[in-house]
Design a protein around this motif. Structure first.
Motif, PDB file in Angstrom:
ATOM      1  N   VAL A  29       0.840  -1.188   0.000  1.00  0.00           N
ATOM      2  CA  VAL A  29       0.000   0.000   0.000  1.00  0.00           C
ATOM      3  C   VAL A  29       0.881   1.247   0.000  1.00  0.00           C
ATOM      4  O   VAL A  29       1.815   1.361   0.793  1.00  0.00           O
ATOM      5  CB  VAL A  29      -0.920  -0.001   1.236  1.00  0.00           C
ATOM      6  CG1 VAL A  29      -1.812   1.236   1.228  1.00  0.00           C
ATOM      7  CG2 VAL A  29      -1.769  -1.270   1.254  1.00  0.00           C
ATOM      8  N   ASP A  30       0.583   2.183  -0.888  1.00  0.00           N
ATOM      9  CA  ASP A  30       1.364   3.418  -0.976  1.00  0.00           C
ATOM     10  C   ASP A  30       0.801   4.433   0.011  1.00  0.00           C
ATOM     11  O   ASP A  30      -0.088   5.212  -0.311  1.00  0.00           O
ATOM     12  CB  ASP A  30       1.292   3.971  -2.407  1.00  0.00           C
ATOM     13  CG  ASP A  30       2.131   5.225  -2.574  1.00  0.00           C
ATOM     14  OD1 ASP A  30       2.862   5.593  -1.627  1.00  0.00           O
ATOM     15  OD2 ASP A  30       2.052   5.836  -3.653  1.00  0.00           O
ATOM     16  N   LEU A  31       1.324   4.413   1.235  1.00  0.00           N
ATOM     17  CA  LEU A  31       0.830   5.316   2.270  1.00  0.00           C
ATOM     18  C   LEU A  31       1.246   6.760   2.044  1.00  0.00           C
ATOM     19  O   LEU A  31       0.671   7.670   2.644  1.00  0.00           O
ATOM     20  CB  LEU A  31       1.315   4.842   3.641  1.00  0.00           C
ATOM     21  CG  LEU A  31       0.742   3.502   4.113  1.00  0.00           C
ATOM     22  CD1 LEU A  31       1.297   3.146   5.489  1.00  0.00           C
ATOM     23  CD2 LEU A  31      -0.782   3.553   4.159  1.00  0.00           C
ATOM     24  N   MET A  32       2.234   6.986   1.181  1.00  0.00           N
ATOM     25  CA  MET A  32       2.613   8.364   0.880  1.00  0.00           C
ATOM     26  C   MET A  32       1.459   9.097   0.201  1.00  0.00           C
ATOM     27  O   MET A  32       1.402  10.320   0.238  1.00  0.00           O
ATOM     28  CB  MET A  32       3.850   8.382  -0.032  1.00  0.00           C
ATOM     29  CG  MET A  32       5.127   7.936   0.660  1.00  0.00           C
ATOM     30  SD  MET A  32       5.649   9.066   1.994  1.00  0.00           S
ATOM     31  CE  MET A  32       6.042  10.545   1.055  1.00  0.00           C
ATOM     32  N   ALA A  33       0.535   8.362  -0.391  1.00  0.00           N
ATOM     33  CA  ALA A  33      -0.619   8.982  -1.041  1.00  0.00           C
ATOM     34  C   ALA A  33      -1.536   9.663  -0.037  1.00  0.00           C
ATOM     35  O   ALA A  33      -2.382  10.475  -0.415  1.00  0.00           O
ATOM     36  CB  ALA A  33      -1.398   7.932  -1.830  1.00  0.00           C
ATOM     37  N   TYR A  34      -1.384   9.327   1.231  1.00  0.00           N
ATOM     38  CA  TYR A  34      -2.238   9.909   2.271  1.00  0.00           C
ATOM     39  C   TYR A  34      -1.599  11.139   2.926  1.00  0.00           C
ATOM     40  O   TYR A  34      -2.250  11.786   3.738  1.00  0.00           O
ATOM     41  CB  TYR A  34      -2.511   8.870   3.359  1.00  0.00           C
ATOM     42  CG  TYR A  34      -3.369   7.719   2.911  1.00  0.00           C
ATOM     43  CD1 TYR A  34      -4.752   7.766   3.044  1.00  0.00           C
ATOM     44  CD2 TYR A  34      -2.795   6.585   2.356  1.00  0.00           C
ATOM     45  CE1 TYR A  34      -5.537   6.706   2.642  1.00  0.00           C
ATOM     46  CE2 TYR A  34      -3.570   5.521   1.950  1.00  0.00           C
ATOM     47  CZ  TYR A  34      -4.943   5.580   2.086  1.00  0.00           C
ATOM     48  OH  TYR A  34      -5.722   4.531   1.685  1.00  0.00           O
ATOM     49  N   LEU A  35      -0.351  11.423   2.614  1.00  0.00           N
ATOM     50  CA  LEU A  35       0.382  12.479   3.318  1.00  0.00           C
ATOM     51  C   LEU A  35       0.487  13.741   2.480  1.00  0.00           C
ATOM     52  O   LEU A  35       0.419  13.691   1.242  1.00  0.00           O
ATOM     53  CB  LEU A  35       1.783  11.980   3.683  1.00  0.00           C
ATOM     54  CG  LEU A  35       1.842  10.746   4.596  1.00  0.00           C
ATOM     55  CD1 LEU A  35       3.288  10.372   4.857  1.00  0.00           C
ATOM     56  CD2 LEU A  35       1.105  11.011   5.907  1.00  0.00           C
ATOM     57  N   MET A  43      13.684  11.141   2.792  1.00  0.00           N
ATOM     58  CA  MET A  43      14.065   9.732   2.734  1.00  0.00           C
ATOM     59  C   MET A  43      13.567   8.947   3.941  1.00  0.00           C
ATOM     60  O   MET A  43      13.087   7.828   3.817  1.00  0.00           O
ATOM     61  CB  MET A  43      15.587   9.614   2.616  1.00  0.00           C
ATOM     62  CG  MET A  43      16.156  10.180   1.326  1.00  0.00           C
ATOM     63  SD  MET A  43      17.953  10.030   1.228  1.00  0.00           S
ATOM     64  CE  MET A  43      18.157   8.268   1.424  1.00  0.00           C
ATOM     65  N   GLU A  44      13.698   9.572   5.139  1.00  0.00           N
ATOM     66  CA  GLU A  44      13.278   8.865   6.348  1.00  0.00           C
ATOM     67  C   GLU A  44      11.775   8.591   6.328  1.00  0.00           C
ATOM     68  O   GLU A  44      11.325   7.498   6.691  1.00  0.00           O
ATOM     69  CB  GLU A  44      13.638   9.672   7.594  1.00  0.00           C
ATOM     70  CG  GLU A  44      15.134   9.851   7.837  1.00  0.00           C
ATOM     71  CD  GLU A  44      15.737  10.980   7.025  1.00  0.00           C
ATOM     72  OE1 GLU A  44      16.942  11.215   7.153  1.00  0.00           O
ATOM     73  OE2 GLU A  44      14.993  11.620   6.253  1.00  0.00           O
ATOM     74  N   MET A  45      10.985   9.580   5.890  1.00  0.00           N
ATOM     75  CA  MET A  45       9.535   9.414   5.853  1.00  0.00           C
ATOM     76  C   MET A  45       9.135   8.381   4.782  1.00  0.00           C
ATOM     77  O   MET A  45       8.267   7.536   5.012  1.00  0.00           O
ATOM     78  CB  MET A  45       8.853  10.751   5.580  1.00  0.00           C
ATOM     79  CG  MET A  45       7.333  10.663   5.516  1.00  0.00           C
ATOM     80  SD  MET A  45       6.594  10.047   7.057  1.00  0.00           S
ATOM     81  CE  MET A  45       6.859  11.471   8.139  1.00  0.00           C
ATOM     82  N   GLU A  46       9.767   8.444   3.627  1.00  0.00           N
ATOM     83  CA  GLU A  46       9.438   7.500   2.564  1.00  0.00           C
ATOM     84  C   GLU A  46       9.795   6.067   2.968  1.00  0.00           C
ATOM     85  O   GLU A  46       9.056   5.130   2.679  1.00  0.00           O
ATOM     86  CB  GLU A  46      10.160   7.897   1.281  1.00  0.00           C
ATOM     87  CG  GLU A  46       9.611   9.174   0.656  1.00  0.00           C
ATOM     88  CD  GLU A  46      10.249   9.487  -0.685  1.00  0.00           C
ATOM     89  OE1 GLU A  46      11.276   8.841  -1.015  1.00  0.00           O
ATOM     90  OE2 GLU A  46       9.733  10.373  -1.397  1.00  0.00           O
TER      91      GLU A  46
END
Length: 206
Positions: A29-35, A43-46
């Protein structure tokens, strides 16, 4: 580029259908789509969201797999529990489809061996409509497969089941449905030559 209209609200959620069911090529699941967009490139968040997305994907798959075992038509490793609860002998070496048919027939065939029950059970094996003709004076009955052409694949399982549930004093036989010659007249000679004899026997037209 504005935050609410383009980068976040429209492009990330509107244009690509939303992040709710978004899976990348690795199946996570690409959770970055929610941020918010300003986390992109961090880099740390990704890395964190990638690992969390993978864990979420595994949990989703596990939940779906567990749900599949609750239904005969989709059960795999859970078939052993179905067989145990129904008092059946489990044979893991047999294909899942074969075992599902046996379990489904057992469920449909519980209770007194009536004509209706035998029809339901036989239909579970053939996947189509079944008719039973009774001959009381001869102590036998015929099972005819009218919903499918040819011989059902799991005939051994059906025979085993019938022997277990039918009244002991009754004999039985099977009748199969095959193609009428008139049905084959729509085929050209080249089309007919491209099929095997067994394929022609169960040809239903196009």
């Amino acid at each position: 580029m504005s935050y609410g209209t383009n980068r976040y609200g429209q492009l990330r959620y509107g244009a690509d259908g939303g992040g709710e069911d978004r899976l990348d090529v690795e199946g996570q699941v690409d959770l970055m789509a929610y941020l918010p967009f300003y986390y992109e490139g961090v880099m740390e968040m990704e890395a964190l969201q990638k690992q969390l997305g993978l864990s979420l994907y595994v949990q989703q798959r596990s939940a779906q797999e567990m749900m599949n075992q609750r239904f005969i038509a989709s059960a795999t490793w859970g078939l052993e529990r179905w067989e145990r609860e129904l008092g059946m002998q489990s044979d893991p070496s047999m294909p899942y489809e074969w075992r599902r048919e046996m379990v489904l027939a057992k469920v449909r065939g519980s209770g007194t061996a009536t004509k209706a029950m035998l029809i339901r059970a036989a239909a579970a094996f053939s996947g189509g409509e079944v008719e039973i003709a009774e001959f009381p004076e001869e102590y036998r009955f015929d099972i005819q497969f009218v919903g499918v052409m040819g011989v059902p694949l799991n005939m051994a399982g059906l025979i085993q089941f019938m022997d277990e549930v039918k009244p002991a004093h009754l004999a039985y036989s099977f009748k199969y449905t095959y193609t009428w010659w008139n049905t084959l007249t729509q085929l050209s000679w080249d089309q007919a030559k491209s099929k095997t004899w067994n394929q022609l026997r169960v040809y239903e037209g196009e």
